[in-house]
Enzyme design. Structure first.
Site, PDB file in Angstrom:
ATOM      1  N   SER A 152      -5.217   5.888 -93.953  1.00 34.52           N
ATOM      2  CA  SER A 152      -4.227   6.441 -93.025  1.00 34.52           C
ATOM      3  C   SER A 152      -3.251   5.411 -92.484  1.00 34.52           C
ATOM      4  CB  SER A 152      -4.945   7.123 -91.855  1.00 34.52           C
ATOM      5  OG  SER A 152      -5.623   8.276 -92.304  1.00 34.52           O
ATOM      6  N   GLU A 178      -2.957 -61.544-110.615  1.00 33.40           N
ATOM      7  CA  GLU A 178      -2.424 -60.999-111.860  1.00 33.40           C
ATOM      8  C   GLU A 178      -1.417 -61.898-112.577  1.00 33.40           C
ATOM      9  OE1 GLU A 178      -3.257 -57.777-113.345  1.00 33.40           O
ATOM     10  OE2 GLU A 178      -4.933 -58.340-112.031  1.00 33.40           O
TER      11      GLU A 178
END
Length: 783
Positions: free
Chosen positions: A405, A135
């Site tokens: 229940s 780069e």
């Protein structure tokens, strides 16, 4: 002789002057008779030169003016550019990671950028040099703009007819990616160059390279060297080899084009070019270059986005987004350490999958399981369905279903906190409520009635009539308050059938409420998160040392636990018996649409729900005691294999014996019952006011017995049990759980005496009052 002409008369002296003036020649009109003078050649030459100079200077002046304006405009534009000093505070988007309780990675979370920041000193030198070679070969020599490098790159790319080297410096790329747009204009390039020089003035090369390596895009949603290394080679950048690092550096020119997953040959070529450049810059020797080319290179393969234990992990993600927002949860690199016990989670997933595979013939398609550790409130396991890949709907906390229940313990706990005990009696008999022109007649699951029974036996056998009667006396307001204090967060309907569980809740809420009972009425908010750290290691949330908050009577909770142990030992849930002290309650709704079992040991509380996403009937006697309790026991046996056998503390300890019957205390808070008894004569208890004198108890037995303070009304400020604002609309209640064994017979009453006596006392109350009026014997004198 010609006649003489007359001359005009002479003008007066005053006018002669003006006449001469009129006939004077004008200075603007030359004397035409005057000879033309000769033209000077030098004058012509200088005239032409003067005008040529003027014509030449005009564009120069115009150009200078334009340049001055451009300079002024550019200076103004530069002054409006971002301050590059902000880079010292720049924190790139970073991936959030979720871990289990042993610090093993469960999932990575990220938005549009998958990134894990890695300090430069943890990136091998050869990998750093590979990126610099590809780069910005003169990175350590230039001051932000490499003019020589740009010319060299242009020539190299032209010679190779390929993008061998980049034109922009690493510093310029940081400026472009951080501050500027992607537009390609002279103004942006000038701004980029100017800002790059400013960055070089304020930051070291070390800082600039570290920022670049953690910011740059490497393809496949991988940002930064660490994410790229994991994506392409399945390992940390710390462990990269030279050829692997060269390939990563090489594909930066076009990560989507040269990705080894799409173009392996192209990626290899880029690697070779990078290695050549490294050799040119003397970062590697010829021998290292040759060895790197010969070394085998293998990519890890793309992994589909997945997570371990998806139902639990997706719940953690939902909590993160709710508490911290998407931005912080997905982009700021949080480290989430969760409470999951992976062994229990795997056992839960396995048990649920195997159990549900056996229920296809019963039309039971889905199930959910949540396990909470009572001591800490930590969610240790969560399974929200049979298969996450088929359905991401998490029924463990997103499905709202009637509990049936399994809601009854909240009614009984409310009663015990107000003076009732497990031995108090109610009559199981046919009743009805009149609501305007309508009538509601609650029924038991069995369809029959059992007469007088204790509250203990009523809960163990899940008798609907007793629960409805008790709820009517206590008031819905008190029952709803109890449920909310324990941990129910859903809206509860204020209807007559509230004690039978018509209001929809989710399994996580039920596990939460039952775990509050298990810890003796002390509340801890359930959490899947142990602690959270930010990217710098700062602790944002820590749940390891939380303290439970008392919200309900401990003694009332222990009373309830003891009779809930009886539900497993001799009630509706023998299938939940795992050979150690446990307590729980079954639940089955109308037409067998939902089957529940929620229960706990001292170490773990688990809620199980089985049903269908569209509430449809299950077949073959699908009840909580058969379907849900079996799955619950299957999981709990495995989870408790390595846990010591423990009993509950306080009065909840021990085997729950059948308690003696006793009437409800007169000081218990009750509303006036609104139900009508339909067959009172048949179910009324034996009239014990007509007794034989020989059967009378002793005086000591007749004296009032003080109840223990722990059984009386608690000191908590509970809402009044008024039902004046009750919604009197009928609501389809959840049916009670089917009994797994015959109901226990109530304690037998004393048989009437067979002896005939002449004197019968008919007013026992009057006798007791007279006895109470008797003066106690005088105290013995002190010795």
């Amino acid at each position: 002789m010609k006649p003489d002409h007359k001359l005009p008369a002479p003008l007066p002296p005053g006018l002669q002057k003006h006449a001469k003036a009129r006939h004077k020649a004008s200075p603007l009109i030359g004397n035409r008779r005057k000879a033309h003078r000769s033209i000077d050649a030098w004058e012509v030459f200088w005239g032409i030169l003067r005008w040529s100079f003027r014509l030449l200077m005009l564009p120069v002046l115009l150009g200078a003016s334009s340049l001055g304006g451009a300079y002024t405009g550019m200076a103004l534009r530069f002054s409006q550019l971002p301050d590059v000093s902000a880079l010292q505070y720049y924190a790139p988007i970073e991936t959030t990671e979720i871990y289990d309780d042993k610090n093993h990675l469960l999932m990575k979370l990220f938005g549009e950028e998958n990134r894990r920041v890695l300090p430069l000193n943890q990136v091998p030198d050869k990998i750093q040099q590979a990126v610099i070679s590809a780069e910005d070969g003169r990175f350590y020599e230039h001051k932000g703009i490499d003019w020589i490098g740009m010319a060299r790159a242009l020539k190299a790319n032209f010679d190779r007819k390929a993008a061998v080297q980049g034109g922009s410096s690493i510093t310029q790329q940081i400026v472009k990616n951080t501050f500027l747009t992607a537009e390609r204009t002279p103004q942006r390039k000038l701004a980029e160059a100017w800002m790059a020089t400013e960055v070089e003035k304020k930051f070291s090369k070390h800082q600039i390279l570290e920022l670049y390596l953690n910011q740059v895009y490497w393809g496949h949603n991988a940002y930064g060297i660490e994410a790229a290394s994991q994506t392409y080679f399945g390992k940390s950048a710390r462990l990269l080899k030279l050829n692997e690092g060269a390939m990563l550096a090489g594909i930066l020119t076009g990560p989507e084009i040269y990705s080894p997953y799409r173009n392996f040959k192209g990626a290899e070529h880029r690697m070779q070019l990078t290695l050549e450049r490294m050799r040119e810059l003397k970062f590697i020797t010829a021998e290292e270059y040759t060895q790197a080319l010969k070394s085998p290179l293998k990519v890890a393969g793309l992994k589909a986005g997945s997570m371990r234990y998806p139902y639990f992990t997706s719940y953690v993600l939902a909590m993160l987004k709710e508490n911290y927002g998407d931005q912080k949860a997905l982009k700021q690199g949080l480290r989430i350490y969760t409470t999951i016990n992976t062994q229990w989670q795997e056992q839960a997933e396995k048990a649920l999958k195997e159990h549900m595979s056996q229920l296809k013939r019963m039309n039971a398609e889905q199930a959910a399981l949540v396990a909470i550790e009572p001591q800490t409130g930590f969610i240790r396991a969560m399974v929200g369905g049979r298969n996450y890949s088929e359905s991401q709907f998490n029924r463990a906390w997103q499905a709202q279903r009637q509990p049936g229940s399994s809601f009854k313990p909240f009614v009984y706990l409310t009663a015990f906190a107000r003076g009732y005990t497990p031995g108090h009696t109610e009559i199981d008999e046919p009743i009805q409520f009149r609501i305007g022109t309508r009538v509601w007649k609650p029924k038991n699951y069995s369809g029959g009635y059992s007469g007088t029974m204790t509250l203990q036996r009523a809960l163990e056998s899940s008798v609907n009539i007793i629960a409805v009667k008790l709820g009517d006396k206590l008031g819905n307001g008190n029952i709803i308050d109890t449920a909310h204090k324990l941990g129910i967060r859903s809206r509860l309907k204020n209807v007559l059938s509230l004690p039978l569980g018509p209001s929809e809740v989710n399994p996580l809420e039920m596990a939460n409420a039952y775990s509050t009972i298990a810890r003796g009425g002390r509340y801890l908010e359930p959490t899947p998160i142990l602690r959270i750290e930010d990217r710098y290691g700062n602790v944002l949330e820590d749940n390891r040392n939380r303290q439970a908050e008392p919200v309900y009577s401990a003694e009332a909770s222990y009373q309830l636990i003891k009779i809930m142990k009886g539900v497993v030992l001799r009630g509706t849930a023998p299938a939940a018996n795992i050979g150690r002290p446990v307590a729980g309650k079954t639940g089955t709704t109308s037409d067998h649409r939902d089957a529940w079992f929620v229960g706990f040991s001292p170490q773990l509380c688990t809620a199980v729900w089985i049903g269908n996403d569209t509430p449809t009937r299950m077949y073959g006697g699908a009840t909580g005691g058969t379907l849900a309790a079996t799955l619950w026991a299957r999981f709990m046996r495995e989870a408790h294999k390595n846990l010591p056998k423990k009993d509950f503390p306080g009065s909840a300890a021990g085997y729950p014996a059948i308690v003696a019957a006793a009437k409800a205390p007169e000081n218990a808070e009750e509303n006036t019952p609104r139900y009508e008894r339909l067959n009172a004569k048949k179910y009324d208890p034996v009239d014990t006011t007509k007794i034989d004198p020989d059967e009378l108890p002793s005086v000591d037995e007749l004296l009032p017995i003080a109840m223990p303070s722990s059984a009386l009304r608690s000191n908590q400020n509970l809402p009044a049990g008024s039902t004046g604002n009750m919604d009197l609309r009928l609501s389809v209640p959840g049916q009670a759980q089917n009994r797994q064994e015959p109901m226990l017979t109530p304690p037998s009453s004393p048989k009437p005496s067979q002896r005939k006596n002449t004197r019968v006392i008919n007013e026992l109350d009057q006798l007791i009052k007279e006895l109470e009026k008797m003066e106690p014997p005088p105290a013995a004198p002190p010795e």
